[in-house]
Scaffold this motif. Structure first.
Motif, PDB file in Angstrom:
ATOM      1  N   ALA A  23       0.826  -1.210   0.000  1.00  0.00           N
ATOM      2  CA  ALA A  23       0.000   0.000   0.000  1.00  0.00           C
ATOM      3  C   ALA A  23       0.858   1.257   0.000  1.00  0.00           C
ATOM      4  O   ALA A  23       0.453   2.291  -0.548  1.00  0.00           O
ATOM      5  CB  ALA A  23      -0.934  -0.003   1.204  1.00  0.00           C
ATOM      6  N   LYS A  24       2.030   1.177   0.596  1.00  0.00           N
ATOM      7  CA  LYS A  24       2.904   2.351   0.629  1.00  0.00           C
ATOM      8  C   LYS A  24       3.354   2.776  -0.766  1.00  0.00           C
ATOM      9  O   LYS A  24       3.648   3.944  -1.002  1.00  0.00           O
ATOM     10  CB  LYS A  24       4.118   2.082   1.515  1.00  0.00           C
ATOM     11  CG  LYS A  24       3.795   2.056   2.996  1.00  0.00           C
ATOM     12  CD  LYS A  24       5.048   1.766   3.825  1.00  0.00           C
ATOM     13  CE  LYS A  24       4.706   1.729   5.326  1.00  0.00           C
ATOM     14  NZ  LYS A  24       5.900   1.417   6.144  1.00  0.00           N
ATOM     15  N   THR A  25       3.407   1.820  -1.689  1.00  0.00           N
ATOM     16  CA  THR A  25       3.827   2.178  -3.059  1.00  0.00           C
ATOM     17  C   THR A  25       2.777   3.024  -3.776  1.00  0.00           C
ATOM     18  O   THR A  25       3.062   3.597  -4.835  1.00  0.00           O
ATOM     19  CB  THR A  25       4.079   0.907  -3.892  1.00  0.00           C
ATOM     20  OG1 THR A  25       2.855   0.175  -4.041  1.00  0.00           O
ATOM     21  CG2 THR A  25       5.131   0.031  -3.225  1.00  0.00           C
ATOM     22  N   LEU A  26       1.580   3.090  -3.214  1.00  0.00           N
ATOM     23  CA  LEU A  26       0.501   3.847  -3.859  1.00  0.00           C
ATOM     24  C   LEU A  26       0.479   5.308  -3.444  1.00  0.00           C
ATOM     25  O   LEU A  26      -0.323   6.085  -3.976  1.00  0.00           O
ATOM     26  CB  LEU A  26      -0.852   3.220  -3.509  1.00  0.00           C
ATOM     27  CG  LEU A  26      -1.028   1.744  -3.847  1.00  0.00           C
ATOM     28  CD1 LEU A  26      -2.390   1.265  -3.396  1.00  0.00           C
ATOM     29  CD2 LEU A  26      -0.854   1.513  -5.336  1.00  0.00           C
ATOM     30  N   GLU A  27       1.297   5.697  -2.532  1.00  0.00           N
ATOM     31  CA  GLU A  27       1.256   7.077  -2.073  1.00  0.00           C
ATOM     32  C   GLU A  27       1.569   8.029  -3.230  1.00  0.00           C
ATOM     33  O   GLU A  27       2.321   7.699  -4.154  1.00  0.00           O
ATOM     34  CB  GLU A  27       2.208   7.276  -0.903  1.00  0.00           C
ATOM     35  CG  GLU A  27       1.708   6.580   0.363  1.00  0.00           C
ATOM     36  CD  GLU A  27       2.478   7.006   1.584  1.00  0.00           C
ATOM     37  OE1 GLU A  27       1.916   7.769   2.393  1.00  0.00           O
ATOM     38  OE2 GLU A  27       3.629   6.577   1.721  1.00  0.00           O
ATOM     39  N   ILE A  28       1.045   9.222  -3.141  1.00  0.00           N
ATOM     40  CA  ILE A  28       1.040  10.149  -4.274  1.00  0.00           C
ATOM     41  C   ILE A  28       2.310  10.995  -4.303  1.00  0.00           C
ATOM     42  O   ILE A  28       2.716  11.572  -3.293  1.00  0.00           O
ATOM     43  CB  ILE A  28      -0.212  11.054  -4.204  1.00  0.00           C
ATOM     44  CG1 ILE A  28      -1.468  10.192  -4.347  1.00  0.00           C
ATOM     45  CG2 ILE A  28      -0.179  12.138  -5.268  1.00  0.00           C
ATOM     46  CD1 ILE A  28      -2.737  10.924  -4.085  1.00  0.00           C
ATOM     47  N   ARG A  29       2.868  11.084  -5.515  1.00  0.00           N
ATOM     48  CA  ARG A  29       4.049  11.931  -5.735  1.00  0.00           C
ATOM     49  C   ARG A  29       3.612  13.257  -6.343  1.00  0.00           C
ATOM     50  O   ARG A  29       2.675  13.325  -7.138  1.00  0.00           O
ATOM     51  CB  ARG A  29       5.036  11.250  -6.687  1.00  0.00           C
ATOM     52  CG  ARG A  29       5.666   9.994  -6.146  1.00  0.00           C
ATOM     53  CD  ARG A  29       6.635   9.426  -7.166  1.00  0.00           C
ATOM     54  NE  ARG A  29       7.633  10.407  -7.586  1.00  0.00           N
ATOM     55  CZ  ARG A  29       8.558  10.183  -8.531  1.00  0.00           C
ATOM     56  NH1 ARG A  29       8.582   9.024  -9.151  1.00  0.00           N
ATOM     57  NH2 ARG A  29       9.430  11.127  -8.849  1.00  0.00           N
ATOM     58  N   GLN A  30       4.305  14.310  -5.972  1.00  0.00           N
ATOM     59  CA  GLN A  30       4.045  15.622  -6.567  1.00  0.00           C
ATOM     60  C   GLN A  30       4.825  15.752  -7.874  1.00  0.00           C
ATOM     61  O   GLN A  30       5.903  15.190  -8.036  1.00  0.00           O
ATOM     62  CB  GLN A  30       4.458  16.740  -5.598  1.00  0.00           C
ATOM     63  CG  GLN A  30       3.643  16.767  -4.307  1.00  0.00           C
ATOM     64  CD  GLN A  30       2.164  16.987  -4.557  1.00  0.00           C
ATOM     65  OE1 GLN A  30       1.779  17.845  -5.347  1.00  0.00           O
ATOM     66  NE2 GLN A  30       1.336  16.200  -3.871  1.00  0.00           N
ATOM     67  N   MET A  31       4.273  16.495  -8.805  1.00  0.00           N
ATOM     68  CA  MET A  31       4.876  16.650 -10.132  1.00  0.00           C
ATOM     69  C   MET A  31       6.056  17.624 -10.049  1.00  0.00           C
ATOM     70  O   MET A  31       5.911  18.766  -9.610  1.00  0.00           O
ATOM     71  CB  MET A  31       3.819  17.190 -11.111  1.00  0.00           C
ATOM     72  CG  MET A  31       4.217  17.136 -12.567  1.00  0.00           C
ATOM     73  SD  MET A  31       2.787  17.550 -13.604  1.00  0.00           S
ATOM     74  CE  MET A  31       3.514  17.430 -15.232  1.00  0.00           C
ATOM     75  N   PRO A  32       7.244  17.185 -10.460  1.00  0.00           N
ATOM     76  CA  PRO A  32       8.399  18.092 -10.430  1.00  0.00           C
ATOM     77  C   PRO A  32       8.300  19.126 -11.551  1.00  0.00           C
ATOM     78  O   PRO A  32       7.515  18.971 -12.484  1.00  0.00           O
ATOM     79  CB  PRO A  32       9.583  17.143 -10.656  1.00  0.00           C
ATOM     80  CG  PRO A  32       9.012  16.013 -11.441  1.00  0.00           C
ATOM     81  CD  PRO A  32       7.593  15.855 -10.970  1.00  0.00           C
TER      82      PRO A  32
END
Length: 829
Positions: A223-232
């Motif tokens: 589930a941790k792999t699903l956390e959201i990344r912000q767009m650089p």
């Protein structure tokens, strides 16, 4: 019943009552109220009389304490309010926290502490897992002390221990949160599930924060792999190669394929993009918009290659997002600088010399325009010279053509000018006047003649033809390659669907230019059509152009669309108005517009001229002097045929070359905001011009000898103030006594044999009080007596005083031989 009166103080505050709490082991609780206040209630507020103070309780206090006060005051005085064993846990969990805020509570020391009796608070635990890439499950547990309960089933029914008190309000609130983010519930296993990318993204973006406010959240490794990344921030590298601008777009840590997927998701208005590793990328609005616009600039092509001419636009796009990291090579820097100069109308500066034959002739702004054209050519682009009427667009182009002829490597290919038929001979005449060394070929005449002329096109420096002729001869032009392809009055191709537009775009050439004072008359699509000729595809497809620029103009985002369009077009349009270069202009600019007679009109003129010539040849001097008035009448008839054969022949239904040329001038001038005077000796001709204006919806005033004095004064005054663009004036009515300085454009429909009278008419506009340069157009029927009179006037400066006027004065000074020569050169043969 005894009534006792006493004075009380009104207290606009909430009372702090005193309570004594006495626990009865775990069997219950006694509460005693200090004193015996009186309670009064309205619909929304409590009033409490305690001793000598009447408390006006707040709405919040009233809501919190209403039920409790009613209960505690309902028991007999001195008796406690008893809370039984069954209600104790709920009372301590729900009511006691409110009482602690609103009252002073004293606990009897010899009894159990209330905190010891209070039920265990609810602790919620959420365990999130991802058994597959498109599913997230949640196991939910409610913990009351050492007792665990499920939100899905009743423990009493399963024989499991139950807490003394369950916080139903908070459990309901948590249940509402869960239902927002989990669509599937499995009571038997005690799990919930969110399925699909949309649900999972919403859960990770919004749901996690809400769950963490309610309890403890634990994520499995998957589930941790699903956390959201912000767009650089975007990184853009700009390079030039072979006339193309390459846009290398990089987003740190993402492959080109993922970049394209991000773009696709943004275009679908999705707030996220799912990466290959299962993570979610939150699409930043600004970065997504920049990426989207860059791909739009590339015409939707994913290889991110655009015409070099769009560099100025790309630079503007990137400037809209300060977060973009950009790199560009030296070639890009140099082109940006050059395009900046073009956008400002500076062209290439001083390094391009003016051809020797035009030194001292071109005015400073014309030199600037010539260099602007030459610099665009050197950069490999086309452009629109959109100077206002009368600023000399033709001579600026002739300077460019002369420069090409004089270059050591130049002159190998002919250039092509396409213009309205009435201007073909104007171009030919201007060439002989300004650049006599230029070998010029005017492609006119019958079809076989034009075919023969075009066979020799490569032996000339300049080929001139009309839009109409080009349409007919396009198959003859396709094998040819031209150095420059120039459209005069380029608004002729504003409709992309016309045969004229298709024909000019089919001609092969190295560089293309358009001349027009009105690049846009009604719709932006007209500008697209001209650019489609200059640089095909530069302004995208017609449909994309309409979607990106034309459609938004009526919406809130119209200003931004307009700014983008200006960035695309500004380097390729040079527009100067008369008022901007007024110091560089003479007081009056005169120009001859030729109208070649064709078809039935030409036949009628040729026959009438031949008949008059035959009459003159047969007469001796005595008969000529005797028949002078008859000759004048026949000569006037010739002039009327030049104006419009309908003036002489009631049944005539053919075309009039001069009427068409006049109509084009007026339509163009009115569209550009000019005020126009049209003079003619023939009142009947003015009425025909008026009929033509009625057809095109252009309003006008008409002044003839039949106009009454008061009406004349009214029209003159109105013309100086309103928006009526045209004033039709007869020689008899308008020769003297008029001040029309509102006009800045004068058209002499038919030549007045007395040149002084013609100049006097021009003076109606060109006089003290005129703040604008006056453009004076003389309409001349090609290969007629009109043209020959004008030629003689140019050759002999004093001839104007000898030319006959409409009333026959000075006609006696003409000899029979002079008239015969005029008819010979002007008879069409």
């Amino acid at each position: 019943e005894n009534h006792e009166s006493r004075l009380v103080q009104v207290c606009r505050e909430d009372p702090m009552l005193r309570l004594t709490a006495e626990a009865q082991g775990r069997e219950g609780l006694y509460l005693r109220l200090d004193g015996r206040p009186s309670l009064f209630a309205s619909d929304r507020r409590l009033y409490l009389l305690d001793r000598d103070c009447l408390y006006l309780c707040s709405q919040d206090y009233s809501q919190d304490m209403d039920i409790f006060l009613r209960g505690v005051l309902s028991v007999p005085a001195g008796s406690p309010l008893a809370v039984g064993k069954r209600e104790l846990a709920a009372f301590l969990a729900v009511v006691m926290p409110v009482l602690r805020r609103r009252c002073v509570i004293e606990e009897k020391k010899e009894t159990a502490s209330l905190s010891q009796l209070a039920p265990e608070p609810l602790k919620a635990y959420f365990y999130l897992d991802s058994p597959s890439e498109d599913t997230v499950t949640a196991a939910v547990t409610y913990q009351y002390g050492e007792i665990s309960v499920s939100p899905f089933r009743q423990e009493e029914e399963a024989g499991q221990p139950v807490p003394a008190y369950r916080d139903e309000n908070r459990e309901l609130r948590i249940s509402c949160v869960l239902k927002k983010y989990f669509t599937d519930w499995y009571p038997k296993t005690g799990q919930l599930a969110a399925s699909g990318n949309e649900a999972i993204f919403r859960l990770m973006e919004e749901g996690l924060a809400e769950l963490r406010r309610e309890g403890t959240v634990e994520l499995s490794r998957r589930a941790k792999t699903l956390e959201i990344r912000q767009m650089p921030p975007l990184q853009v590298n700009l390079t030039l190669k072979g006339g193309w601008l390459n846009l290398e777009v990089d987003l740190e840590g993402f492959s080109p394929e993922e970049l394209k997927e991000i773009l696709s998701r943004y275009e679908e208005k999705s707030p996220y993009c799912r990466m290959k590793n299962g993570a979610f990328l939150k699409i930043n609005e600004k970065e997504g918009d920049t990426l989207h616009r860059l791909y739009q600039c590339a015409g939707g092509s994913r290889d991110m290659r655009v015409p070099a001419g769009r560099l100025w636009y790309v630079d503007w796009l990137l400037g809209q997002n300060r977060e973009v990291k950009r790199r560009q090579d030296r070639d890009v820097d140099q082109l940006l600088e050059a395009m900046g100069a073009q956008a400002e109308g500076r062209g290439a500066g001083e390094e391009i010399p003016v051809p020797g034959s035009l030194e001292g002739i071109l005015r400073p702004y014309q030199v600037q325009g010539f260099r602007w054209l030459a610099a665009l050519d050197r950069l490999g682009f086309g452009g629109i010279l959109a100077d206002d009427m009368g600023l000399g667009k033709t001579v600026q182009v002739l300077a460019l053509l002369e420069r090409e002829r004089l270059l050591p490597s130049g002159g190998r290919l002919p250039s092509l000018v396409v213009c309205p038929s009435s201007l073909v001979f104007n171009w030919e005449r201007e060439c002989s006047r300004f650049v006599p060394g230029l070998r010029v070929l005017a492609v006119t005449g019958a079809g076989p003649v034009r075919r023969q002329l075009l066979a020799e096109a490569e032996n000339y420096d300049l080929v001139i033809t009309s839009y109409d002729m080009l349409k007919r001869d396009i198959s003859l032009y396709k094998p040819l390659l031209f150095r420059y392809h120039i459209l005069d009055e380029a608004q002729y191709i504003k409709n992309k669907k016309t045969k004229s537009a298709s024909a000019v775009k089919a001609v092969r050439s190295q560089t293309r230019f358009a001349l027009t004072g009105t690049p846009v008359e009604n719709r932006l699509e007209e500008l697209w059509s001209i650019f489609d000729f200059l640089m095909p595809g530069y302004l995208f497809t017609s449909a994309r152009f309409r979607r990106l620029f034309e459609a938004p103009l009526g919406r809130e985002d119209g200003q931004e669309a307009l700014e983008g369009l200006l960035c695309l077009t500004r380097p390729f349009i040079l527009r100067r108005m008369k008022k901007e270069v007024l110091d560089e202009l003479p007081d009056k600019v005169e120009k001859v517009v030729y109208a070649p007679l064709e078809g039935e009109q030409k036949k009628l003129y040729t026959a009438a001229a031949a008949s008059l010539k035959e009459l003159l040849e047969e007469e001796d001097e005595g008969a000529f002097r005797k028949n002078r008035l008859m000759v004048l009448s026949r000569l006037t008839r010739l002039r009327q045929i030049c104006c419009d054969p309908g003036l002489c022949y009631e049944q005539y239904e053919g075309d009039s070359a001069k009427l068409e040329a006049c109509g084009e001038l007026v339509e163009k001038g009115a569209a550009a905001g000019h005020k126009i005077l049209i003079f003619s000796q023939f009142a009947s001709m003015l009425r025909k011009i008026g009929e033509r204006l009625d057809q095109t919806g252009i309003p006008y005033y008409l002044l003839t000898g039949a106009t009454k004095g008061d009406e004349r004064s009214r029209m003159v005054a109105s013309f100086g103030e309103d928006r009526v663009p045209v004033f039709l004036i007869s020689l008899k009515a308008g020769g003297v006594g008029l001040n029309l300085t509102a006009a800045d454009m004068v058209i002499h429909y038919d030549p007045w044999w007395n040149a002084a009278a013609q100049n006097q008419a021009t003076g109606r506009a060109h006089r003290i009080g005129q703040n604008h340069t006056v453009m004076v157009y003389q309409l001349i029927a090609r290969d007629t007596v009109e043209e020959n009179i004008m030629r003689l006037q140019e050759a002999k400066g004093q001839l104007a005083s000898r030319v006959v006027d409409g009333n026959g004065r000075q006609f006696r000074e003409w000899s029979r031989e002079e008239l015969i020569r005029l008819l010979e050169s002007g008879s069409g043969g």
